[in-house]
Design a protein around this motif. Sequence first.
Motif, mmCIF file in Angstrom:
data_model
loop_
_atom_site.group_PDB
_atom_site.id
_atom_site.type_symbol
_atom_site.label_atom_id
_atom_site.label_comp_id
_atom_site.label_asym_id
_atom_site.label_seq_id
_atom_site.Cartn_x
_atom_site.Cartn_y
_atom_site.Cartn_z
ATOM 1 N N UNK A 34 0.803 -1.227 0.000
ATOM 2 C CA UNK A 34 0.000 0.000 0.000
ATOM 3 C C UNK A 34 0.835 1.276 0.000
ATOM 4 N N UNK A 35 2.092 1.185 0.413
ATOM 5 C CA UNK A 35 2.988 2.341 0.392
ATOM 6 C C UNK A 35 4.123 2.003 -0.577
ATOM 7 N N UNK A 36 4.095 2.589 -1.773
ATOM 8 C CA UNK A 36 5.086 2.220 -2.788
ATOM 9 C C UNK A 36 6.493 2.702 -2.464
ATOM 10 N N UNK A 37 7.455 2.065 -3.105
ATOM 11 C CA UNK A 37 8.858 2.453 -2.987
ATOM 12 C C UNK A 37 9.074 3.738 -3.784
ATOM 13 N N UNK A 38 9.845 4.663 -3.243
ATOM 14 C CA UNK A 38 10.168 5.893 -3.963
ATOM 15 C C UNK A 38 11.007 5.543 -5.192
ATOM 16 N N UNK A 39 10.783 6.229 -6.268
ATOM 17 C CA UNK A 39 11.564 6.045 -7.495
ATOM 18 C C UNK A 39 12.902 6.736 -7.291
ATOM 19 N N UNK A 44 18.196 12.050 -9.488
ATOM 20 C CA UNK A 44 18.974 12.436 -10.672
ATOM 21 C C UNK A 44 18.186 13.431 -11.515
ATOM 22 N N UNK A 45 16.889 13.182 -11.648
ATOM 23 C CA UNK A 45 16.059 14.105 -12.420
ATOM 24 C C UNK A 45 16.039 15.487 -11.787
ATOM 25 N N UNK A 46 15.983 15.560 -10.463
ATOM 26 C CA UNK A 46 16.023 16.851 -9.785
ATOM 27 C C UNK A 46 17.366 17.543 -10.015
ATOM 28 N N UNK A 47 18.446 16.784 -9.920
ATOM 29 C CA UNK A 47 19.776 17.349 -10.169
ATOM 30 C C UNK A 47 19.902 17.875 -11.593
ATOM 31 N N UNK A 48 19.163 17.273 -12.523
ATOM 32 C CA UNK A 48 19.224 17.682 -13.928
ATOM 33 C C UNK A 48 18.180 18.737 -14.287
ATOM 34 N N UNK A 49 17.529 19.316 -13.300
ATOM 35 C CA UNK A 49 16.629 20.431 -13.545
ATOM 36 C C UNK A 49 15.204 20.063 -13.919
ATOM 37 N N UNK A 54 8.908 16.371 -11.842
ATOM 38 C CA UNK A 54 8.959 15.536 -10.642
ATOM 39 C C UNK A 54 7.860 15.968 -9.678
ATOM 40 N N UNK A 55 7.705 17.257 -9.517
ATOM 41 C CA UNK A 55 6.654 17.765 -8.614
ATOM 42 C C UNK A 55 5.276 17.290 -9.074
ATOM 43 N N UNK A 56 4.982 17.407 -10.374
ATOM 44 C CA UNK A 56 3.689 16.974 -10.903
ATOM 45 C C UNK A 56 3.455 15.490 -10.626
ATOM 46 N N UNK A 57 4.486 14.679 -10.816
ATOM 47 C CA UNK A 57 4.361 13.237 -10.571
ATOM 48 C C UNK A 57 4.100 12.947 -9.100
ATOM 49 N N UNK A 58 4.811 13.644 -8.221
ATOM 50 C CA UNK A 58 4.619 13.425 -6.790
ATOM 51 C C UNK A 58 3.242 13.898 -6.335
ATOM 52 N N UNK A 59 2.766 15.001 -6.887
ATOM 53 C CA UNK A 59 1.428 15.504 -6.538
ATOM 54 C C UNK A 59 0.349 14.513 -6.964
ATOM 55 N N UNK A 60 0.556 13.827 -8.076
ATOM 56 C CA UNK A 60 -0.434 12.876 -8.593
ATOM 57 C C UNK A 60 -0.280 11.485 -7.980
ATOM 58 N N UNK A 92 7.554 11.635 1.785
ATOM 59 C CA UNK A 92 7.337 12.064 0.415
ATOM 60 C C UNK A 92 8.254 13.254 0.169
ATOM 61 N N UNK A 93 9.063 13.226 -0.887
ATOM 62 C CA UNK A 93 9.986 14.337 -1.137
ATOM 63 C C UNK A 93 9.278 15.691 -1.257
ATOM 64 N N UNK A 94 8.098 15.701 -1.850
ATOM 65 C CA UNK A 94 7.359 16.959 -1.984
ATOM 66 C C UNK A 94 6.905 17.461 -0.621
ATOM 67 N N UNK A 95 6.396 16.563 0.191
ATOM 68 C CA UNK A 95 5.982 16.933 1.545
ATOM 69 C C UNK A 95 7.170 17.447 2.339
ATOM 70 N N UNK A 96 8.302 16.775 2.230
ATOM 71 C CA UNK A 96 9.508 17.219 2.936
ATOM 72 C C UNK A 96 9.906 18.620 2.494
ATOM 73 N N UNK A 97 9.804 18.882 1.191
ATOM 74 C CA UNK A 97 10.215 20.201 0.692
ATOM 75 C C UNK A 97 9.310 21.309 1.217
#
Length: 163
Positions: A34-39, A44-49, A54-60, A92-97
């Motif tokens: 029920x709680x998926x593994x973080x991708x 790397x995607x965040x480091x590459x701008x 990433x935000x849209x994916x995490x929100x969804x 959740x990375x978005x929640x943490x941010x």
Amino acid sequence: MSNVNLTRVVVEIEHVTITTSKPFAETATALEASVPQVDDGIWERLENGDAANVRKELEAGAPLLIFVKRDHGSTDQMIDYRRNCFQYEIGNPLTASKMTSNVLATGLYAPLRIVLYENEDGGSTFEYDLPSAQFGQFDNADVLEVGKILDEEIEKALKKAAN
């Protein structure tokens, strides 16, 4: 020579225990289903701008993700015998941010740590410190609000796994 300052503060923490008669392996499987593994590719995607995508994916996506699963029970065999005990880092990375953008020190508690172990009755026990109690020490209304949302999300996810 640099100046060094050390400050210590006593913080009151509310500790939560959820116990179930459900066997350890079934409870762990239910949590991980029920709680998926973080991708891990998002870092790397965040480091590459690619922050906007990433935000849209995490929100969804799921409100909580498993960052790390550690088998603490296997370490016990060095002293005694192997027991069933996993430690999870969940968040959740978005929640943490949303918290670290207000108070960087909140990164100390994000993601959250949760332990699941086989109890003496043959069932399972989750234990964790209430997120709002951990984040409340930073005396920031926005951070506390996110902590209260995490209180509800963590409890819901763990109760679901326990049922």
